[in-house]
Design a protein around this motif. Structure first.
Motif, PDB file in Angstrom:
ATOM      1  N   ILE A 187       0.867  -1.176   0.000  1.00 11.82           N
ATOM      2  CA  ILE A 187       0.000   0.000   0.000  1.00 11.82           C
ATOM      3  C   ILE A 187       0.905   1.228   0.000  1.00 11.82           C
ATOM      4  O   ILE A 187       1.596   1.494   0.987  1.00 11.82           O
ATOM      5  CB  ILE A 187      -0.926   0.036   1.232  1.00 11.82           C
ATOM      6  N   VAL A 188       0.949   1.944  -1.105  1.00 15.06           N
ATOM      7  CA  VAL A 188       1.807   3.114  -1.230  1.00 15.06           C
ATOM      8  C   VAL A 188       1.128   4.325  -0.591  1.00 15.06           C
ATOM      9  O   VAL A 188      -0.065   4.547  -0.788  1.00 15.06           O
ATOM     10  CB  VAL A 188       2.135   3.398  -2.713  1.00 15.06           C
ATOM     11  N   GLU A 189       1.889   5.074   0.178  1.00 13.29           N
ATOM     12  CA  GLU A 189       1.401   6.249   0.916  1.00 13.29           C
ATOM     13  C   GLU A 189       0.172   5.928   1.761  1.00 13.29           C
ATOM     14  O   GLU A 189      -0.882   6.565   1.642  1.00 13.29           O
ATOM     15  CB  GLU A 189       1.128   7.410  -0.040  1.00 13.29           C
ATOM     16  N   PRO A 190       0.304   4.969   2.661  1.00  7.19           N
ATOM     17  CA  PRO A 190      -0.837   4.576   3.499  1.00  7.19           C
ATOM     18  C   PRO A 190      -1.222   5.628   4.522  1.00  7.19           C
ATOM     19  O   PRO A 190      -2.279   5.528   5.146  1.00  7.19           O
ATOM     20  CB  PRO A 190      -0.337   3.312   4.195  1.00  7.19           C
ATOM     21  N   PHE A 209       7.666   1.218   5.672  1.00  6.63           N
ATOM     22  CA  PHE A 209       8.939   1.682   5.135  1.00  6.63           C
ATOM     23  C   PHE A 209       8.921   3.189   4.866  1.00  6.63           C
ATOM     24  O   PHE A 209       7.970   3.699   4.258  1.00  6.63           O
ATOM     25  CB  PHE A 209       9.252   0.982   3.806  1.00  6.63           C
ATOM     26  N   SER A 210       9.952   3.893   5.303  1.00  4.69           N
ATOM     27  CA  SER A 210      10.207   5.248   4.803  1.00  4.69           C
ATOM     28  C   SER A 210      11.200   5.100   3.661  1.00  4.69           C
ATOM     29  O   SER A 210      12.241   4.451   3.806  1.00  4.69           O
ATOM     30  CB  SER A 210      10.746   6.166   5.898  1.00  4.69           C
ATOM     31  N   TYR A 233       8.922   9.199   1.200  1.00  3.72           N
ATOM     32  CA  TYR A 233       7.498   8.888   1.247  1.00  3.72           C
ATOM     33  C   TYR A 233       7.394   7.556   1.972  1.00  3.72           C
ATOM     34  O   TYR A 233       8.404   6.989   2.414  1.00  3.72           O
ATOM     35  CB  TYR A 233       6.891   8.822  -0.163  1.00  3.72           C
ATOM     36  N   TYR A 234       6.184   7.021   2.104  1.00  5.12           N
ATOM     37  CA  TYR A 234       5.996   5.814   2.911  1.00  5.12           C
ATOM     38  C   TYR A 234       5.202   4.757   2.147  1.00  5.12           C
ATOM     39  O   TYR A 234       4.384   5.076   1.300  1.00  5.12           O
ATOM     40  CB  TYR A 234       5.251   6.162   4.210  1.00  5.12           C
ATOM     41  N   PHE A 235       5.522   3.514   2.453  1.00  5.44           N
ATOM     42  CA  PHE A 235       4.600   2.467   2.015  1.00  5.44           C
ATOM     43  C   PHE A 235       4.564   1.327   3.020  1.00  5.44           C
ATOM     44  O   PHE A 235       5.498   1.114   3.796  1.00  5.44           O
ATOM     45  CB  PHE A 235       4.870   2.027   0.573  1.00  5.44           C
TER      46      PHE A 235
END
Length: 318
Positions: A102-105, A263-264, A167-169
């Motif tokens: 899930i990208v940019e959760p 993850f960052s 960014y985060y995922f």
């Protein structure tokens, strides 16, 4: 390389019930513990009781339900970026493992439009809320740890740039029960490429960390514990002051293991280079500057070098 030694354990740092602000005296104490653990092991366990018990249960249930979806549905989780979509394999090396990304959760609309509604065309608002709420809390932990690391090196002038560089995922994973009393590989040994990884799981253990002397340390999670791990990108940014450890998943027994990894990740086009303040005669430059996106693509395309020397050194060693 020696075998597992159950007597070994990682540092456990208690972030629970603390007013974690830089103005609080507790901040300085925990900051020194974070720095020491990140230097010695490249990872540490954190007790962080910010996720309510009900959200923990909901997250575990959501993970189970996601992997009950048909394979053709899970395979709709795709991305142009390597490692950012569904992963699964029938090969013997990964036969127990599958995962969804899930990208940019941390952005609710992203969760709903790019993940939930893709797998559930009829919608699943409850799932979106669970994934987003969980990610928001873990994001708080990520920011605390990264700020502590920056402050510990006395390079606060780079704090905003560092925090804005990622960014985060979120990756949720299932490891099938191996149905054996002997440990077998659920996920082979590897290093993470990103900035920081934070791991959470149900109550089935299996994650192991390799120490600097080659011992494998089994990680025992509690309901409020997370594992924080330094990625290769942060290793390079600190000029190797913090290590990025190999880790793997070893499984046994008759219960499946579910995990969530937050993850960052450096943004597209971000050039990672060691801070000049952390390069000197005692700490010569270890890596040439590199584009993270380029490194990600090369790692995905070329698997040979990963098996020999540490991957980052193989590509960008100075």
């Amino acid at each position: 390389m020696s075998s597992n030694k159950v007597s070994l354990s990682l540092p456990v740092i208690d972030f629970s019930n603390s007013d974690l602000k830089p103005s609080n005296p507790t901040w300085g104490l925990l900051k020194s513990q974070v720095r020491k653990a990140a230097e010695e092991y490249g990872c540490f366990q954190v007790l962080f009781n910010k996720i309510p018990e009900q959200l923990q249960k909901s997250m575990n249930q959501a993970s189970e339900e996601l992997f009950q979806l048909p394979l053709e549905t899970k395979q709709l989780n795709v991305s142009e970026k390597p490692f950012h979509g569904y992963l699964g394999s029938s090969s013997s090396a990964m036969s127990l493992y599958e995962s969804l990304a899930i990208v940019e959760p941390d952005i609710y609309n992203k969760v709903e439009t790019t993940f939930t509604n893709v797998l559930y065309p009829q919608g699943n608002t409850e799932l979106s809320k669970i994934l987003h709420s969980f990610s928001e809390t873990v994001l708080e932990l990520d920011k605390i740890v990264r700020r502590m690391i920056v402050e510990s090196f006395g390079v606060e002038k780079y704090l905003d740039e560092h925090m804005n560089s990622t960014y985060y995922f979120l990756r949720v994973a299932k490891y099938k029960a191996p149905e054996t009393t002997e440990k077998i590989t659920g996920l082979r040994a590897h290093t993470d490429k990103n900035t920081i990884s934070i791991f959470y799981q149900n109550q089935v253990d299996g994650l192991e960390i390799q120490s600097r002397n080659g011992d494998w340390i089994p990680i025992m999670f509690s309901p409020d514990s997370f594992l924080v791990l330094i990625g290769e990108s942060l290793n390079a940014w600190t000029n190797g002051r913090l290590c990025s450890p190999y880790h793997r998943v070893m499984l046994s027994g008759n219960k499946p293991r579910y995990s969530a990894s937050f993850f960052s990740v450096p943004k597209d086009g971000y050039i990672i280079k060691a801070l000049e303040e952390l390069v000197d005669e005692d700490h010569p430059l270890l890596y040439k500057p590199f584009d993270y996106s380029d490194y990600l693509k090369r790692r995905f395309a070329d698997d040979v070098k990963i098996k020999s020397v540490p991957p980052l050194k193989s590509y960008f060693g100075s």
